[in-house]
Every structure is written in structure tokens, then in C-alpha cells.
Design an enzyme around this catalytic site. Structure first.
Site, PDB file in Angstrom:
ATOM      1  N   ASP A   1       0.796  -1.225   0.000  1.00 30.24           N
ATOM      2  CA  ASP A   1       0.000   0.000   0.000  1.00 30.24           C
ATOM      3  C   ASP A   1       0.832   1.281   0.000  1.00 30.24           C
ATOM      4  O   ASP A   1       0.280   2.377   0.041  1.00 30.24           O
ATOM      5  CB  ASP A   1      -0.966   0.005   1.193  1.00 30.24           C
ATOM      6  CG  ASP A   1      -0.240  -0.165   2.522  1.00 30.24           C
ATOM      7  OD1 ASP A   1       0.900  -0.671   2.525  1.00 30.24           O
ATOM      8  OD2 ASP A   1      -0.821   0.200   3.553  1.00 30.24           O
TER       9      ASP A   1
ATOM     10  N   GLU B   1      11.400  -3.782  12.409  1.00 31.56           N
ATOM     11  CA  GLU B   1      12.537  -3.174  11.701  1.00 31.56           C
ATOM     12  C   GLU B   1      13.775  -3.220  12.592  1.00 31.56           C
ATOM     13  O   GLU B   1      14.869  -3.604  12.165  1.00 31.56           O
ATOM     14  CB  GLU B   1      12.241  -1.713  11.334  1.00 31.56           C
ATOM     15  CG  GLU B   1      11.071  -1.521  10.384  1.00 31.56           C
ATOM     16  CD  GLU B   1       9.726  -1.380  11.087  1.00 31.56           C
ATOM     17  OE1 GLU B   1       9.650  -1.665  12.311  1.00 31.56           O
ATOM     18  OE2 GLU B   1       8.753  -0.995  10.421  1.00 31.56           O
TER      19      GLU B   1
HETATM   20  N1  UDP Z   1      -0.329  -7.442   5.937  1.00 29.46           N
HETATM   21  C1  UDP Z   1      -0.394  -8.825   5.996  1.00 29.46           C
HETATM   22  N2  UDP Z   1      -1.293  -9.409   6.858  1.00 29.46           N
HETATM   23  C2  UDP Z   1      -2.110  -8.676   7.679  1.00 29.46           C
HETATM   24  C3  UDP Z   1      -2.038  -7.283   7.622  1.00 29.46           C
HETATM   25  C4  UDP Z   1      -1.116  -6.687   6.744  1.00 29.46           C
HETATM   26  O1  UDP Z   1       0.309  -9.504   5.267  1.00 29.46           O
HETATM   27  O2  UDP Z   1      -2.888  -9.271   8.431  1.00 29.46           O
HETATM   28  C5  UDP Z   1       0.621  -6.806   5.000  1.00 29.46           C
HETATM   29  C6  UDP Z   1       0.044  -5.625   4.211  1.00 29.46           C
HETATM   30  O3  UDP Z   1      -0.459  -6.055   2.951  1.00 29.46           O
HETATM   31  C7  UDP Z   1       1.225  -4.685   4.066  1.00 29.46           C
HETATM   32  C8  UDP Z   1       2.060  -4.985   5.300  1.00 29.46           C
HETATM   33  O4  UDP Z   1       1.669  -6.256   5.770  1.00 29.46           O
HETATM   34  O5  UDP Z   1       1.978  -4.955   2.894  1.00 29.46           O
HETATM   35  C9  UDP Z   1       1.854  -3.961   6.414  1.00 29.46           C
HETATM   36  O6  UDP Z   1       0.481  -3.908   6.738  1.00 29.46           O
HETATM   37  P1  UDP Z   1      -0.349  -2.539   6.716  1.00 29.46           P
HETATM   38  O7  UDP Z   1      -0.068  -1.809   5.451  1.00 29.46           O
HETATM   39  O8  UDP Z   1      -1.751  -2.853   7.012  1.00 29.46           O
HETATM   40  O9  UDP Z   1       0.302  -1.825   7.959  1.00 29.46           O
HETATM   41  P2  UDP Z   1       0.663  -0.295   8.196  1.00 29.46           P
HETATM   42  O10 UDP Z   1       0.411   0.473   6.953  1.00 29.46           O
HETATM   43  O11 UDP Z   1      -0.252   0.100   9.291  1.00 29.46           O
HETATM   44  O12 UDP Z   1       2.076  -0.319   8.595  1.00 29.46           O
HETATM   45 MN    MN Z   2       0.691   0.049   5.035  1.00 28.38          MN
END
Ligand code: UDP
Ligand code: MN
Length: 341
Positions: A167, A250
């Protein structure tokens, strides 16, 4: 214990072993990754002829960027992957590792990935069920661990690793900046938390500290999208790991590869440019469309369209739940039987 690990232990005496966990001089515990790997599909041929107006052959022997994308089923999954793919389509010498957080391989994603012509590996890497209901859950960790395991198992020790969520928004310049990473490069990420940014503080061309609104004891308070790692460098660390510890992924990953402040290579005009954005998509529940199944045949497009939406995880069609499918003509709602029979 593998030869590789024994060799490492001999060379790094500050490490001790307790209860099958490796304890390092910074008192963090690591164990070697031991993920089972499930490859749904893979196509390592590059089917693109031109990239950024030049033939593919012009890019010759550039180091490969291993772009690791964790993804998971939700309404926005296919649009996110589509958008990301159209960025990656411009990037030569890139291997896209798409790791899906679910129990079964999604064939729709295979078809989609094949269509782009970018070399890819589609992995299936579900989050272990014990973490599913935790708040916060370790999002995308099982996926990234699977990708690390893939790199390990395939002995890929040339090129650069980058963790690119599905995203985020990536500037094409980012890829040129990270491609020649010697050990670990870092750069600011836009739209992070309260400050709208997270990234290194640079003085005289050297990283000396970090700007991030959440420190919480993290030695490396950076976002997942804010660094890249050289694979030859990473290969020296047999215990490379990303623990299931939300918020600390990280930091612990970078500790597991023995990062030191003076190794960090600042990128993006000494960390003044933003080349990656932590954009987030608003998540909505699955759509529900009420329409009798007898109308989902080939008398109209609706059968195939709604089936596609179901395969993409966007909307489902039901006989007796959700909102009635509103079908109109000349500004007036029409009975299904009139239009679809
Ligand atoms: N993701 C995943 N499983 C989950 C939630 C998120 O594989 O249950 C993936 C999501 O597609 C993204 C990454 O992990 O590539 C980080 O998640 P997210 O973008 O929801 O987190 P944030 O933007 O809050 O860091
Ligand atoms: Mn994200």
C-alpha cells in the site's frame, strides 16, 4: 546446527546459547529462521521489452533488487497490487517476491502477476494462527520471514533486498538510490505517524541519529520502507530474523544483521528527499450484492463481472443478504426480470 551457524559463532564470541535461543551482545534473542516455504507460482523470465524508454538489454548487469511485498486478502488487495505493479513495471532487474498472508494459493494473483511480465515469485505465508487475534498483530511478518527464507534457500547473495508493502507509494528514483547499497542504505519515509515523516538525521554525510515520533527503546527507529540491504552483506549473518514483535520488526531485523551506525549509507540527497510514502488505504468491509443466481448466466455481463469481483475478494453476490442489486434505466429502477430475463 548448520555449519554456517557454527562458523558464525566461532567468529562472534559475544554470542551465547540458552534454551535454543541465540543471545547477542545487545541482549536481544534470535534463533535462525526455520520457515516452511510454499511457492504458489514463479516466473523468473523478464517479459518486458522496454523499461523507461530503453531496451531491457541496456540495463545489463545491474544488481537485482529483490522487492518483498507482504500482502493479504481484503477488498483492496487486487487494486493495491495492480497499482504497485505499474510502478514496478518501470524498474529493470527486479525480482518481485509477493508473499500472501493466507492458507491457500490465490490463482487470481498468479494470473495477475504473470500478466505484468515482471519476474516474480508468489509465496503463500499465512500468519501463525496464535497471532491472528493479537492486538496489535504482527502484520506482514510471516510473509517477510518466508521471503527471507526463500532468499536463503536459493542462496541469493547478490543484489539488494527491499521490503515494499503493497500500500505504499514509491518514486522511481528510489530504485536507483537503493540499487548500489553496499551494506545498509537508509532514507526518509513520508506520511509516517505524527510528524508525517520518519528518517535518519544526517551530519556531514553520515547518519548520526533518527527522527521518528515513536522511539520506545528502538535502536533503529525506522520504517520498514526506509532501508535496503545488500544480500552479500546479509549472508554473513546466519541468524537473520524478523521476530513476531509488532512495532519492533525493523529494529530487530536490523539488529539481527549486526547493523552499526557508521555503516549506514544515507540516500535521497543525504536524506532530504522523500522517495517513498507510507500511504494507507481505508479498509472497508466486503460488498454484498443481492441478486438471484438465475440471473448470473451469460445473458448479461453481470455473471462474469460479479464472479470476477468475488475472485478478487471485493464483493460477493448473495440470494438473500445485503442490498438488493439496483438496476436502473432512464433514471428509474427496473425489476431484474425486465432487464435480465
Ligand atoms: N499485511 C499482511 N497481513 C495482515 C495485515 C497486513 O500480510 O494481516 C501486509 C500488508 O499487505 C502490508 C504490510 O503487511 O503490505 C503492512 O500492513 P499494513 O499496510 O496494514 O500496515 P501499516 O500500513 O499500518 O504499517
Ligand atoms: Mn501500510
Amino acid at each position: 546446527m548448520s555449519e554456517e551457524i557454527l562458523r558464525f559463532l566461532r567468529e562472534h564470541r559475544s554470542i551465547s546459547k540458552t534454551n535454543n535461543l541465540w543471545k547477542f551482545n545487545d541482549s536481544i534473542h534470535f534463533r535462525p529462521l526455520n520457515e516452511s516455504l510454499h511457492i504458489c507460482s514463479e516466473n523468473l523470465e523478464d517479459h518486458r521489452q522496454f523499461l523507461q524508454d530503453k531496451p531491457r538489454s541496456d540495463y545489463g548487469q545491474l544488481p537485482v533488487i529483490y522487492f518483498v511485498t507482504p500482502t493479504y486478502p481484503r477488498r483492496e488487495q487486487i487494486p493495491e497490487l495492480t497499482r504497485l505493479a505499474h510502478t514496478l513495471l518501470h524498474i529493470p532487474r527486479l525480482h518481485w517476491l509477493v508473499a500472501d498472508d493466507q492458507e491457500k494459493c490465490n490463482n487470481f494473483i498468479d494470473t495477475l502477476l504473470n500478466r505484468f511480465g515482471i519476474p516474480f515469485t508468489h509465496l503463500m505465508s499465512p500468519m501463525p494462527s496464535k497471532f491472528r487475534n493479537e492486538k496489535p498483530a504482527p502484520r506482514g511478518v510471516a510473509n517477510r520471514r518466508a521471503a527471507l527464507q526463500y532468499l536463503r534457500q536459493h542462496n541469493l547473495t547478490n543484489g539488494v533486498l527491499y521490503f515494499g508493502d503493497d500500500d505504499n507509494t514509491y518514486d522511481l528514483q528510489l530504485f536507483s538510490e537503493i540499487r548500489n547499497t553496499q551494506r545498509v542504505s537508509m532514507f526518509p519515509v513520508g506520511l509516517i505517524a505524527d510528524y508525517g515523516v520518519s528518517g535518519p538525521v544526517v551530519r556531514k554525510g553520515k547518519v548520526v541519529a533518527f527522527l521518528d515520533s515513536w522511539v520506545a527503546g528502538r535502536r533503529w527507529p525506522v520504517d520498514m520502507a526506509g532501508f535496503a540491504v545488500n544480500l552479500e552483506y546479509m549472508a554473513q549473518y546466519p541468524y537473520v530474523n524478523m521476530p513476531y514483535k509488532p512495532g519492533y520488526e525493523e529494529d530487530l531485523f536490523l539488529r539481527s544483521i549486526g547493523l552499526k551506525m557508521d555503516m549506514i549509507e544515507p540516500r535521497g540527497n543525504n536524506c532530504t528527499d522523500i522517495l517513498v510514502w507510507h500511504t494507507q488505504t481505508k479498509s472497508k468491509k466486503l460488498g454484498m450484492i443481492r441478486l438471484e443466481s438465475k440471473y448470473l448466466d451469460d445473458r448479461s455481463n453481470l455473471g462474469a463481472l460479479l464472479l470476477n469481483l468475488k475472485l478478487m475478494g471485493v464483493a460477493s453476490t448473495t440470494e438473500n443478504e445485503g442490498r438488493n442489486a439496483l438496476i436502473s434505466k432512464n433514471g428509474k429502477e427496473k425489476p431484474h426480470s425486465i432487464i435480465l430475463s
